[in-house]
Scaffold this active site. Structure first.
Site, PDB file in Angstrom:
ATOM      1  N   ASN A   9       0.870  -1.170   0.000  1.00  0.00           N
ATOM      2  CA  ASN A   9       0.000   0.000   0.000  1.00  0.00           C
ATOM      3  C   ASN A   9       0.914   1.230   0.000  1.00  0.00           C
ATOM      4  OD1 ASN A   9      -1.765   2.065   0.540  1.00  0.00           O
ATOM      5  ND2 ASN A   9      -2.195   1.432   2.643  1.00  0.00           N
ATOM      6  N   LYS A  11      -0.006   4.186  -0.097  1.00  0.00           N
ATOM      7  CA  LYS A  11      -0.716   5.330   0.515  1.00  0.00           C
ATOM      8  C   LYS A  11      -0.602   6.540  -0.416  1.00  0.00           C
ATOM      9  CE  LYS A  11       0.510   3.398   4.939  1.00  0.00           C
ATOM     10  NZ  LYS A  11       0.267   3.481   6.347  1.00  0.00           N
ATOM     11  N   HIS A  93      -9.217   0.431   5.088  1.00  0.00           N
ATOM     12  CA  HIS A  93      -7.931   0.702   5.739  1.00  0.00           C
ATOM     13  C   HIS A  93      -8.171   1.625   6.936  1.00  0.00           C
ATOM     14  CE1 HIS A  93      -3.865   2.137   6.478  1.00  0.00           C
ATOM     15  NE2 HIS A  93      -3.453   1.054   5.836  1.00  0.00           N
ATOM     16  N   GLU A  95      -6.640   4.062   8.052  1.00  0.00           N
ATOM     17  CA  GLU A  95      -6.487   5.506   7.804  1.00  0.00           C
ATOM     18  C   GLU A  95      -7.766   6.091   7.211  1.00  0.00           C
ATOM     19  OE1 GLU A  95      -2.768   5.323   5.675  1.00  0.00           O
ATOM     20  OE2 GLU A  95      -1.777   4.761   7.549  1.00  0.00           O
ATOM     21  N   GLU A 165      -4.699  -5.582  10.562  1.00  0.00           N
ATOM     22  CA  GLU A 165      -3.752  -4.480  10.715  1.00  0.00           C
ATOM     23  C   GLU A 165      -4.032  -3.750  12.023  1.00  0.00           C
ATOM     24  OE1 GLU A 165      -2.037  -3.313   6.583  1.00  0.00           O
ATOM     25  OE2 GLU A 165      -3.625  -1.944   7.160  1.00  0.00           O
ATOM     26  N   GLY A 171       2.830   1.944  10.576  1.00  0.00           N
ATOM     27  CA  GLY A 171       3.720   3.090  10.405  1.00  0.00           C
ATOM     28  C   GLY A 171       4.443   3.498  11.680  1.00  0.00           C
ATOM     29  N   SER A 210       3.996  -2.541  10.168  1.00  0.00           N
ATOM     30  CA  SER A 210       5.452  -2.482  10.304  1.00  0.00           C
ATOM     31  C   SER A 210       6.148  -3.788   9.889  1.00  0.00           C
ATOM     32  CB  SER A 210       5.842  -2.078  11.735  1.00  0.00           C
ATOM     33  OG  SER A 210       5.342  -0.772  12.019  1.00  0.00           O
TER      34      SER A 210
HETATM   35  C1  PEP Z   1      -0.410  -0.139   5.947  1.00  0.00           C
HETATM   36  O1  PEP Z   1      -0.464   1.051   5.685  1.00  0.00           O
HETATM   37  O2  PEP Z   1      -1.320  -0.880   5.564  1.00  0.00           O
HETATM   38  C2  PEP Z   1       0.723  -0.641   6.729  1.00  0.00           C
HETATM   39  C3  PEP Z   1       0.702  -1.874   7.146  1.00  0.00           C
HETATM   40  O3  PEP Z   1       1.738   0.257   6.964  1.00  0.00           O
HETATM   41  P1  PEP Z   1       3.209  -0.062   7.606  1.00  0.00           P
HETATM   42  O4  PEP Z   1       3.720  -1.324   6.959  1.00  0.00           O
HETATM   43  O5  PEP Z   1       4.032   1.135   7.251  1.00  0.00           O
HETATM   44  O6  PEP Z   1       3.018  -0.232   9.065  1.00  0.00           O
END
Ligand code: PEP
Length: 249
Positions: A9, A11, A93, A95, A165, A171, A210
């Site tokens: 992703n 973003k 997601h 976000e 997630e 992040g 992460s």
């Molecule tokens: C994501 O945005 O779906 C995600 C898992 O981000 P990150 O790997 O940066 O934690």
């Protein structure tokens, strides 16, 4: 199940130059043994699809509108995403749940819109830190999952994936432990099994939060972790390739 899906992703990152450079530098062992998906901002989808032709890497959008067409300024229909050559779409997601106040019902409607257009949805679920600290993580994920499972065609859903997630791991550099992730993935599969055992065996439950080249192998060694949705590390084609290779072993 062996891991079989790694998606990135991007973003709200990237540019025409970025995607062309990325496509040139992405070196994956061919033929691909798993589904590999890149999800750029929608405006770059068609160009990324062209740049990845012949590589076996698929593209996906990060969100989808719920109507097929019409007077919905700013929205992008699932049919348009498919028309651009993409095969996947991320829905729900965290976000978007947080920034755009997307509720479970809307996420389920988006998953249904994706399936209507033949797209494979990656449905994101996961608790916030406050919810985990209050011991509500299972209840939150259960509620988010039920909204979708009760609403969409399960065979279609099984063409895509559920992405667990935990919001506190996105992040932040702070991944869930393999035990925490495995426990939630097993819960998700079990929950789906109560509705349809065959679908539960088939559907991919992928982890996001992460994930990096260094922790991918251990996560992928867990029984119910069938791949990953990668954020930050997916912006680096070298690191992303290492995660894909860890899932392909
Ligand atoms: C994501 O945005 O779906 C995600 C898992 O981000 P990150 O790997 O940066 O934690």
């Amino acid at each position: 199940m062996r891991p079989s899906l790694v998606a990135a992703n991007w973003k709200m990152n990237g540019s025409g130059d970025f995607l062309r450079d990325y496509a040139e530098r992405l070196e994956l062992d061919q033929p691909l043994k798993i589904d590999v998906v890149l999800c750029p901002p929608s405006i770059y989808l068609a160009e990324l699809v062209r740049a990845l032709r012949e590589t076996g890497v698929a593209c996906g959008a990060q969100d989808v509108g719920i109507q097929p067409s019409g007077a919905h300024t700013g929205e992008i229909a699932a049919e348009m995403i498919a028309d651009a050559g993409a095969e996947w779409v991320i829905v729900g997601h965290s976000e978007r749940r947080i920034d755009q106040n997307e509720k479970d019902d809307l996420v389920a409607t988006k998953a249904a819109a994706a399936l209507r257009a033949g797209l494979k949805p990656i449905v994101c679920v996961g608790e916030t830190l406050a919810e985990r600290e209050a011991g509500h993580e299972i209840a939150v994920v259960e509620r988010q999952l039920e909204a979708v499972v009760d609403r969409v065609d399960l065979d279609g859903l099984a063409s895509g994936a559920i992405a667990y997630e935990p919001v506190w791991a996105i992040g932040t550099g702070k991944s869930a432990t393999t035990a925490q992730a495995q426990e939630m993935h097993a819960f998700i599969r079990d929950k789906i099994a109560h509705v349809d055992a065959a679908i539960a065996r088939k559907i991919r439950v992928v982890y996001g939060g992460s994930v990096k080249a260094e922790n991918a192998e251990e996560l992928f060694g867990q029984d119910d972790i069938d791949g990953s949705l990668v954020g930050g590390a997916g912006l680096d084609p070298i690191q992303f390739a290492e995660i894909v290779h860890a899932a392909s072993r």
